[in-house]
Design a protein around this motif. Structure first.
Motif, PDB file in Angstrom:
ATOM      1  N   ASP A 200       0.821  -1.405   0.121  1.00  0.00           N
ATOM      2  CA  ASP A 200      -0.053  -0.045   0.037  1.00  0.00           C
ATOM      3  C   ASP A 200       0.771   1.148   0.014  1.00  0.00           C
ATOM      4  OD1 ASP A 200      -2.006   1.875   0.120  1.00  0.00           O
ATOM      5  OD2 ASP A 200      -2.762   1.329   2.139  1.00  0.00           O
ATOM      6  N   TRP A 201       1.350   1.493  -1.265  1.00  0.00           N
ATOM      7  CA  TRP A 201       2.247   2.727  -1.157  1.00  0.00           C
ATOM      8  C   TRP A 201       1.682   4.064  -0.968  1.00  0.00           C
ATOM      9  CZ3 TRP A 201       7.026   1.397  -1.251  1.00  0.00           C
ATOM     10  CH2 TRP A 201       7.416   0.077  -1.863  1.00  0.00           C
ATOM     11  N   ALA A 202       0.084   4.108  -1.032  1.00  0.00           N
ATOM     12  CA  ALA A 202      -0.285   5.326  -0.811  1.00  0.00           C
ATOM     13  C   ALA A 202      -0.291   5.644   0.671  1.00  0.00           C
ATOM     14  CB  ALA A 202      -1.942   5.291  -1.424  1.00  0.00           C
ATOM     15  N   TYR A 203      -0.253   4.783   1.360  1.00  0.00           N
ATOM     16  CA  TYR A 203      -0.089   4.914   2.981  1.00  0.00           C
ATOM     17  C   TYR A 203       1.049   5.703   3.349  1.00  0.00           C
ATOM     18  CZ  TYR A 203      -0.423   3.912   7.993  1.00  0.00           C
ATOM     19  OH  TYR A 203      -0.051   3.931   9.313  1.00  0.00           O
ATOM     20  N   TYR A 204       2.119   5.947   2.490  1.00  0.00           N
ATOM     21  CA  TYR A 204       3.436   6.410   2.760  1.00  0.00           C
ATOM     22  C   TYR A 204       3.299   7.779   3.174  1.00  0.00           C
ATOM     23  CZ  TYR A 204       8.296   7.773   3.060  1.00  0.00           C
ATOM     24  OH  TYR A 204       9.397   8.282   3.360  1.00  0.00           O
ATOM     25  N   PRO A 205       2.803   8.653   2.486  1.00  0.00           N
ATOM     26  CA  PRO A 205       2.545  10.045   2.988  1.00  0.00           C
ATOM     27  C   PRO A 205       1.682  10.336   3.773  1.00  0.00           C
ATOM     28  CG  PRO A 205       1.624   9.657   0.858  1.00  0.00           C
ATOM     29  CD  PRO A 205       2.215   8.271   1.015  1.00  0.00           C
ATOM     30  N   GLN A 206       0.775   9.362   4.259  1.00  0.00           N
ATOM     31  CA  GLN A 206      -0.206   9.744   5.183  1.00  0.00           C
ATOM     32  C   GLN A 206       0.393   9.847   6.646  1.00  0.00           C
ATOM     33  OE1 GLN A 206      -3.488   7.037   4.944  1.00  0.00           O
ATOM     34  NE2 GLN A 206      -3.632   7.147   2.427  1.00  0.00           N
ATOM     35  N   ASP A 207       1.022   8.607   7.049  1.00  0.00           N
ATOM     36  CA  ASP A 207       1.640   8.319   8.108  1.00  0.00           C
ATOM     37  C   ASP A 207       2.988   7.946   8.494  1.00  0.00           C
ATOM     38  OD1 ASP A 207      -0.851   9.288   9.682  1.00  0.00           O
ATOM     39  OD2 ASP A 207      -1.497   6.999   9.327  1.00  0.00           O
ATOM     40  N   VAL A 208       3.426   7.175   7.394  1.00  0.00           N
ATOM     41  CA  VAL A 208       4.840   6.597   7.495  1.00  0.00           C
ATOM     42  C   VAL A 208       5.959   7.655   7.204  1.00  0.00           C
ATOM     43  CG1 VAL A 208       6.256   4.995   6.399  1.00  0.00           C
ATOM     44  CG2 VAL A 208       3.825   4.350   6.531  1.00  0.00           C
ATOM     45  N   ASN A 209       5.758   8.852   6.314  1.00  0.00           N
ATOM     46  CA  ASN A 209       6.811   9.665   6.355  1.00  0.00           C
ATOM     47  C   ASN A 209       7.118  10.472   7.580  1.00  0.00           C
ATOM     48  OD1 ASN A 209       8.684  11.319   4.227  1.00  0.00           O
ATOM     49  ND2 ASN A 209       7.173  13.021   4.989  1.00  0.00           N
ATOM     50  N   SER A 210       6.037  11.123   8.157  1.00  0.00           N
ATOM     51  CA  SER A 210       6.133  11.703   9.445  1.00  0.00           C
ATOM     52  C   SER A 210       6.870  10.897  10.427  1.00  0.00           C
ATOM     53  CB  SER A 210       4.973  12.626   9.768  1.00  0.00           C
ATOM     54  OG  SER A 210       3.908  11.469   9.991  1.00  0.00           O
ATOM     55  N   ALA A 211       6.462   9.677  10.695  1.00  0.00           N
ATOM     56  CA  ALA A 211       6.988   8.823  11.613  1.00  0.00           C
ATOM     57  C   ALA A 211       8.246   8.461  11.391  1.00  0.00           C
ATOM     58  CB  ALA A 211       6.145   7.424  11.804  1.00  0.00           C
ATOM     59  N   LEU A 212       8.768   8.360  10.182  1.00  0.00           N
ATOM     60  CA  LEU A 212      10.289   8.009   9.738  1.00  0.00           C
ATOM     61  C   LEU A 212      10.928   9.230  10.112  1.00  0.00           C
ATOM     62  CD1 LEU A 212      11.488   5.605   8.523  1.00  0.00           C
ATOM     63  CD2 LEU A 212      11.315   6.602   6.101  1.00  0.00           C
ATOM     64  N   ILE A 213      10.664  10.368   9.933  1.00  0.00           N
ATOM     65  CA  ILE A 213      11.430  11.734  10.209  1.00  0.00           C
ATOM     66  C   ILE A 213      11.494  11.886  11.731  1.00  0.00           C
ATOM     67  CG2 ILE A 213      11.263  14.278  10.061  1.00  0.00           C
ATOM     68  CD1 ILE A 213       9.952  14.069   7.398  1.00  0.00           C
TER      69      ILE A 213
END
Length: 269
Positions: free
Chosen positions: A66-79
């Protein structure tokens, strides 16, 4: 022939009898340790035989990712994870430097202070980062603050120990020359010890940051912020397509951190 007596021919042996007995004892202890470990781990053969099928089923659930989930929560959590690792490493370095100086007996020739400093370093290393995270979660509540402090307090022992050892391994020539000229403790550190330990210092700081990036990725599993919390939520909700994109993101960050560390080492060292 010596004095009419024929000496028996010498036979070469790789190990003496004592060495053979010692090696046998070590191998026997290792075998017994493995046997005892297997007994107490309590492996269930049915689960072990079923593991390949379960892995295939899990990977099927993760696909398509589910690549669409990345900008939702994953990116901020990764930062946030990278920030936890970076800030935790910086705090650890500032706290570890004085402890490392106290632990080095050639810089601090006081056995009591050496003992206290080494006790602090051992205490830091003996507690796992997840345990530190649980402790700080109980004090400050869940979130990135607990994760940052857990990374910092776990890293103090690693950084401080290596700083102390690097100082103890420095050459005494320049140090003695500075002492003979009446240099202060600060001058000894700046002009005597620092030029010698500088490569080792930056190397261990970069290495520790690399380790902390990996560790901070899992601290969220106990509520200490970062991408681990996002991963834990997705797993609890059985959202395996999202779990897949989180795992890919963690793997990519680890690889990127390794590349950054390599390039920085080339330019600094």
């Amino acid at each position: 022939m010596t004095d009419g007596v024929t000496q028996p021919p010498r036979t070469w042996q790789r190990y003496t009898l004592d060495q053979k007995l010692l090696r046998f004892g070590i191998y026997l202890a290792m075998v017994l340790a493995v046997v005892q470990s297997v007994r107490y781990v309590n492996i269930i053969p049915e689960f072990l035989a079923d593991a390949p099928e379960q892995m295939v089923d899990l990977f099927n659930r993760m696909w398509p990712i589910d690549w669409a989930y990345y900008p939702q929560d994953v990116n901020s959590a990764l930062i946030e994870t990278i920030h936890i690792a970076t800030l935790g490493t910086i705090i650890a370095v500032f706290l570890a430097i004085p402890v490392g100086l106290l632990a080095a007996n050639n810089y601090t020739p006081n056995r009591f202070l050496n003992f206290i400093a080494r006790l602090i370093l051992v205490s830091s290393r003996s507690v796992n980062s997840l345990v530190w995270a649980l402790l700080f979660i109980a004090i400050f509540g869940p979130g990135a603050l607990a994760g940052t402090l857990a990374i910092a307090f776990r890293s103090i022992g690693f950084v401080g120990k290596l700083i102390g050892e690097a100082i103890e391994e420095t050459s005494v020539g320049s140090i003695e020359a500075l002492k003979a000229s009446g240099a202060s403790k600060g001058a000894l550190l700046n002009y005597g010890y620092w030029p010698q330990i500088k490569p080792a210092f930056w190397s261990l700081v970069l290495l520790r940051w690399d380790i902390n990036v990996r560790e901070s990725a899992v601290l969220g599993l106990v509520g200490a912020g970062g991408i681990g919390m996002t991963l834990d939520t997705a797993m609890n909700l059985f959202q395996w397509e999202r779990v897949a994109v989180i795992l890919v993101a963690i793997f990519a960050v680890v690889i990127l951190a390794e590349i950054v560390i390599t390039q920085v080492r080339k330019r600094i060292l």
